[in-house]
Motif scaffolding. Sequence first.
Motif, mmCIF file in Angstrom:
data_model
loop_
_atom_site.group_PDB
_atom_site.id
_atom_site.type_symbol
_atom_site.label_atom_id
_atom_site.label_comp_id
_atom_site.label_asym_id
_atom_site.label_seq_id
_atom_site.Cartn_x
_atom_site.Cartn_y
_atom_site.Cartn_z
ATOM 1 N N ASN A 371 0.855 -1.183 0.000
ATOM 2 C CA ASN A 371 0.000 0.000 0.000
ATOM 3 C C ASN A 371 0.895 1.238 0.000
ATOM 4 O O ASN A 371 2.077 1.165 0.351
ATOM 5 N N PRO A 372 0.358 2.393 -0.386
ATOM 6 C CA PRO A 372 1.218 3.564 -0.624
ATOM 7 C C PRO A 372 1.864 4.149 0.624
ATOM 8 O O PRO A 372 2.847 4.900 0.499
ATOM 9 N N ILE A 373 1.352 3.845 1.817
ATOM 10 C CA ILE A 373 1.966 4.417 3.021
ATOM 11 C C ILE A 373 2.702 3.363 3.843
ATOM 12 O O ILE A 373 3.216 3.668 4.926
ATOM 13 N N GLY A 374 2.774 2.122 3.337
ATOM 14 C CA GLY A 374 3.498 1.077 4.051
ATOM 15 C C GLY A 374 2.936 0.802 5.429
ATOM 16 O O GLY A 374 3.669 0.422 6.345
ATOM 17 N N ARG A 375 1.628 0.967 5.610
ATOM 18 C CA ARG A 375 0.976 0.697 6.899
ATOM 19 C C ARG A 375 0.215 -0.616 6.801
ATOM 20 O O ARG A 375 -0.720 -0.743 6.025
ATOM 21 N N LEU A 385 -2.700 8.752 15.726
ATOM 22 C CA LEU A 385 -4.056 8.209 15.713
ATOM 23 C C LEU A 385 -5.005 9.220 16.367
ATOM 24 O O LEU A 385 -4.742 9.728 17.464
ATOM 25 N N ALA A 386 -6.111 9.537 15.687
ATOM 26 C CA ALA A 386 -7.028 10.582 16.140
ATOM 27 C C ALA A 386 -8.180 9.977 16.944
ATOM 28 O O ALA A 386 -8.918 9.126 16.440
ATOM 29 N N SER A 392 -13.396 7.734 22.090
ATOM 30 C CA SER A 392 -13.615 6.743 21.036
ATOM 31 C C SER A 392 -12.594 6.939 19.922
ATOM 32 O O SER A 392 -11.923 7.971 19.833
ATOM 33 N N VAL A 393 -12.486 5.925 19.074
ATOM 34 C CA VAL A 393 -11.628 6.033 17.897
ATOM 35 C C VAL A 393 -12.337 5.359 16.733
ATOM 36 O O VAL A 393 -12.919 4.274 16.888
ATOM 37 N N THR A 394 -12.361 6.034 15.585
ATOM 38 C CA THR A 394 -13.012 5.497 14.391
ATOM 39 C C THR A 394 -11.955 5.227 13.335
ATOM 40 O O THR A 394 -11.303 6.157 12.832
ATOM 41 N N LEU A 395 -11.762 3.960 13.026
ATOM 42 C CA LEU A 395 -10.794 3.552 12.019
ATOM 43 C C LEU A 395 -11.468 3.497 10.652
ATOM 44 O O LEU A 395 -12.655 3.165 10.537
ATOM 45 N N VAL A 396 -10.716 3.822 9.616
ATOM 46 C CA VAL A 396 -11.219 3.801 8.242
ATOM 47 C C VAL A 396 -10.468 2.717 7.486
ATOM 48 O O VAL A 396 -9.230 2.758 7.383
ATOM 49 N N THR A 408 -7.374 10.126 7.166
ATOM 50 C CA THR A 408 -6.065 9.640 6.733
ATOM 51 C C THR A 408 -5.236 9.179 7.920
ATOM 52 O O THR A 408 -4.527 8.168 7.845
ATOM 53 N N ALA A 409 -5.313 9.911 9.044
ATOM 54 C CA ALA A 409 -4.580 9.517 10.254
ATOM 55 C C ALA A 409 -5.043 8.166 10.763
ATOM 56 O O ALA A 409 -4.257 7.392 11.324
ATOM 57 N N ASN A 410 -6.316 7.863 10.561
ATOM 58 C CA ASN A 410 -6.908 6.622 11.073
ATOM 59 C C ASN A 410 -7.158 5.600 9.973
ATOM 60 O O ASN A 410 -7.958 4.689 10.131
ATOM 61 N N TRP A 411 -6.445 5.727 8.871
ATOM 62 C CA TRP A 411 -6.661 4.872 7.697
ATOM 63 C C TRP A 411 -5.814 3.620 7.754
ATOM 64 O O TRP A 411 -4.598 3.676 7.942
ATOM 65 N N LEU A 412 -6.471 2.490 7.556
ATOM 66 C CA LEU A 412 -5.779 1.221 7.358
ATOM 67 C C LEU A 412 -6.044 0.776 5.925
ATOM 68 O O LEU A 412 -7.174 0.392 5.588
ATOM 69 N N PRO A 413 -5.052 0.829 5.050
ATOM 70 C CA PRO A 413 -5.265 0.430 3.655
ATOM 71 C C PRO A 413 -5.648 -1.054 3.544
ATOM 72 O O PRO A 413 -5.112 -1.905 4.259
#
Length: 445
Positions: A371-375, A385-386, A392-396, A408-413
């Motif tokens: 993936n483009p950010i290597g995550r 992480l926001a 709470s935390v909302t992952l995308v 984007t901060a909480n993005w998992l490709p």
Amino acid sequence: MSDAALEALAADAYVYGSPIVRGLSMVGTFVERGMGGGLPPTPFNRFVHAREPATPRTELPSANSDTLYSFAQLDLSGGPVLLHVPDSRGSYFVLQFVDAWTNNFAYLGRRSTGTAEQAWLITPPHWHGTASEDVQVIVSPTTVATIVGRYVCDGPADLPRVLDLQRRLTLAPLEPGGVYAGLPEADPGVPAELRFLERLRLWMAAFPPAEPDLAYQQRFAPLGLLDTGTSPYLGPEPGWVAALAKGLAAGEERVEAVTGPAEDRPAGEWAVSLHLFDYNLDHFGPGTVASRDWRTADRRAAYLTRAAAARTGLWGNHAYEATYATTHDDAGGRPLTGARSYTLRLDSPPPVDAFWSVTVYDLPGRRLTENPIGRYSIGDRTPGLAYGKDGSVTLVLQHERPTDPVETANWLPTPAGEFRPIVRMYQPRAAVLDGSYRLPPLEPR
């Protein structure tokens, strides 16, 4: 014995024997060919270390990218080995010990034995020597076993610390000069359809299981699994081969059937593997929990659980060390795919004493993808992480990069195609282990 009876018995043999065949085949791969991701072939009784967290180059299915792996394949047929464990100064690590039958029989590390410097003597079964007073003893149930080490790594800046710990994690023979048996090799003349049985025959004899399992194995005599000497699978009668092959395929189907989601499971529900590794009923070394809560009550049922665990999570931990949760579909019951975008809103993050993370894998290979950010995972150690004001935390989870900075901060490709997420909770607290903490479904957007 009729063909139908042979087929049924071969199916049972597959369920019973696939864990040792899968596990020792992986042992042989480590020793003879090595694994991808910078793990070269490594002799028995020596550690090989990943020099970075798991990436798409890592060949081990469902590999985690939270930790750096350290593996050692043990051959104790030549005598015990000494293990030196360096002080990790409070940082999470675990050394998990797995016998030839894939039983987790000991754990060293932050949860179980602490993080101070340690010295251990690992002995073969029925060893009659005496250990010195300055070392503790772990008895391996089989002469070949595996150590799976996991050292938490908090990003590139933390890598030198972890590499130094790996360098100081060592094995040495108690008495040099031992003669080592290794893994018995199957006769190359055995037809492809019966190589599974040939490996099982050889490895059952070389690495005997616990006494109750030895008694169960007697029923497989008509399959040739108890034969010694020359392989019974050389030049076999075609009808016999066909019956055995059909039975093995049925056994494999039986295992596959229990590794998928339950048909009556609510849409999007996470399957939490609290008891997937509770099939060890006989060997409880340091760091294991021997209470009834962590043992499968029915030994026959444990064989199928063990086969499923070897199929989907070979060398995984007991839930009290690390709890894994996975799901196959979203809140609407549709399979997860990179063609859609999802959110995972955690009103309260997983309750753990170490850390938690979410990782996604492609299907059917269960591998990480570029993936483009290597995550490759996201969790409580992810920089930036926001969190919401309420904690709470909302992952995308989606394939394409989000446009919103918080997302984007909480993005998992995710992969472009179908995928499977795994939530890992290291040193889970009681709310995880008693099932009162529940993960919400992935919501499509």
